[in-house]
Design a protein around this motif. Structure first.
Motif, short mmCIF file in Angstrom:
data_model
loop_
_atom_site.label_atom_id
_atom_site.label_comp_id
_atom_site.label_asym_id
_atom_site.label_seq_id
_atom_site.Cartn_x
_atom_site.Cartn_y
_atom_site.Cartn_z
N ARG A 31 -11.11 74.21 6.41
CA ARG A 31 -12.00 73.64 7.42
C ARG A 31 -11.48 72.30 7.93
O ARG A 31 -11.51 72.03 9.13
CB ARG A 31 -13.42 73.47 6.87
CG ARG A 31 -14.39 72.83 7.85
CD ARG A 31 -15.80 72.79 7.30
NE ARG A 31 -16.37 74.13 7.27
CZ ARG A 31 -17.11 74.62 8.25
NH1 ARG A 31 -17.35 73.90 9.31
NH2 ARG A 31 -17.60 75.84 8.17
N ASN A 144 -19.06 70.69 12.29
CA ASN A 144 -20.37 71.02 12.85
C ASN A 144 -20.58 70.20 14.13
O ASN A 144 -19.91 69.19 14.37
CB ASN A 144 -21.48 70.80 11.82
CG ASN A 144 -21.64 69.35 11.42
OD1 ASN A 144 -21.76 68.46 12.27
ND2 ASN A 144 -21.67 69.09 10.11
N GLU A 146 -22.75 68.05 15.15
CA GLU A 146 -23.07 66.63 15.00
C GLU A 146 -21.80 65.82 14.70
O GLU A 146 -21.63 64.71 15.23
CB GLU A 146 -24.10 66.43 13.88
CG GLU A 146 -25.48 67.01 14.19
CD GLU A 146 -25.54 68.53 14.05
OE1 GLU A 146 -24.61 69.10 13.41
OE2 GLU A 146 -26.47 69.14 14.59
N GLN A 147 -20.93 66.35 13.85
CA GLN A 147 -19.66 65.66 13.56
C GLN A 147 -18.81 65.53 14.82
O GLN A 147 -18.20 64.49 15.06
CB GLN A 147 -18.88 66.43 12.49
CG GLN A 147 -19.46 66.32 11.08
CD GLN A 147 -18.69 67.21 10.12
OE1 GLN A 147 -18.59 68.42 10.31
NE2 GLN A 147 -18.13 66.61 9.08
N ASP A 184 -24.23 82.70 11.75
CA ASP A 184 -24.40 81.25 11.76
C ASP A 184 -23.09 80.54 12.10
O ASP A 184 -23.08 79.56 12.85
CB ASP A 184 -24.91 80.75 10.40
CG ASP A 184 -26.37 81.07 10.18
OD1 ASP A 184 -27.07 81.42 11.17
OD2 ASP A 184 -26.84 80.97 9.02
N GLU A 185 -21.99 81.04 11.55
CA GLU A 185 -20.68 80.44 11.82
C GLU A 185 -20.30 80.62 13.29
O GLU A 185 -19.77 79.71 13.92
CB GLU A 185 -19.62 81.06 10.91
CG GLU A 185 -18.20 80.57 11.14
CD GLU A 185 -17.97 79.12 10.77
OE1 GLU A 185 -16.87 78.61 11.03
OE2 GLU A 185 -18.91 78.47 10.24
N ARG A 188 -22.28 78.15 15.28
CA ARG A 188 -21.76 76.80 15.14
C ARG A 188 -20.54 76.61 16.03
O ARG A 188 -20.42 75.60 16.73
CB ARG A 188 -21.37 76.55 13.67
CG ARG A 188 -20.84 75.14 13.40
CD ARG A 188 -20.00 75.08 12.13
NE ARG A 188 -18.85 75.97 12.18
CZ ARG A 188 -17.75 75.73 12.87
NH1 ARG A 188 -17.62 74.61 13.57
NH2 ARG A 188 -16.76 76.60 12.88
N HIS A 189 -19.64 77.58 16.00
CA HIS A 189 -18.42 77.50 16.81
C HIS A 189 -18.77 77.45 18.30
O HIS A 189 -18.19 76.66 19.06
CB HIS A 189 -17.52 78.69 16.51
CG HIS A 189 -16.14 78.56 17.05
ND1 HIS A 189 -15.85 78.68 18.40
CD2 HIS A 189 -14.95 78.33 16.44
CE1 HIS A 189 -14.55 78.55 18.58
NE2 HIS A 189 -13.98 78.33 17.42
N VAL A 192 -20.03 74.00 19.28
CA VAL A 192 -18.93 73.03 19.41
C VAL A 192 -18.18 73.26 20.72
O VAL A 192 -17.84 72.31 21.44
CB VAL A 192 -17.98 73.12 18.21
CG1 VAL A 192 -16.73 72.29 18.45
CG2 VAL A 192 -18.68 72.66 16.94
#
Length: 242
Positions: A31, A144, A146-147, A184-185, A188-189, A192
């Protein structure tokens, strides 16, 4: 023994060692490592173009997520006298290798003080320095949302007005994750990707496709506006590459 052959063999041995090191670190944490191989020469050249085209003017440059140093090696010959390069790498083993690279680089004869390796995250970099160019090797699509927002906000904060951020994104990762990753992954992708698309619409000045990399990648150049965010028009970008 032929000197060229000796030098060539030394370069090949170094690249093989770095490839193995990269694989080991990817196995530890894919990751944050972000890939299974170091950036290619072609990708490094595309990422460092904003530095090259402004030479020999002294520049303040930041490289984030330098890994084993393939982009660093492309940057070091471009550093004119008076330039500064700050390298940020959170992985302690990569950071140690980067310090060794800087200490032994022939382009820096008696000028190694121009380059500093910081073992930290770019969001936590403690500096008042502002940069003409930021070269990012961070695997943003592995983080993620937020990061990613924090990293991108920090990049814009660290740039001089009119400064350039250059970064890459691998081709086809969203489709691949949609097929192989959990729901979920994949979400998330996609989130982003949407964040980065918003930054591209606002700040992009160019995008290039680098096929000579594993995997192939787009290289983006984003520019911090000369005016405040409230006054600056959105950058016009036609998506043309070369």
């Amino acid at each position: 023994m032929n000197h060229w052959t000796t030098s060539h063999d030394r370069v090949l041995a170094q690249r093989n060692a770095e490839g193995w090191m990269f694989l080991i670190e990817a196995a530890r944490d894919l990751r944050t490592t972000g890939a299974i191989a170091p950036s290619s020469t072609a990708l490094a050249r595309a990422l460092t173009e904003p530095v090259r085209i402004q030479a020999p003017r002294p520049l303040a440059v930041l490289e984030a997520g330098a890994g084993t140093g393939p982009v660093t090696r492309a940057l070091l010959p471009q550093l004119s006298r008076g330039s500064r390069l700050d390298i940020v790498e959170a992985n302690p083993r990569f950071a140690a290798r980067l310090r060794q690279l800087v200490a032994t680089d022939p382009h820096l004869t008696a000028r190694s003080q121009q380059v500093t390796v910081h073992q930290t995250y770019v969001e936590q970099l403690d500096t008042d320095q502002r940069y003409d160019v930021i070269v990012s090797g961070l695997p943003l699509t592995n983080f993620n949302p937020e990061q990613v927002e924090r990293i991108m906000d920090r990049y814009l904060e660290l740039l001089h007005p009119g400064g350039t951020l250059t970064y890459f994104a691998y081709l086809g990762t969203r489709k691949a994750r949609a097929l192989t990753a959990s729901r979920d992954e994949a979400r998330r992708h996609a989130a982003v990707d949407d964040i980065m698309a918003a930054y591209q619409r606002s700040y992009a000045t160019g995008r290039w496709t680098v096929w000579g990399n594993l995997p192939p990648a787009h290289v983006w150049h984003l520019q911090r506006p000369l005016t405040t965010a409230a006054d600056a028009p959105q950058a016009q970008f036609d998506g043309a590459g070369r």
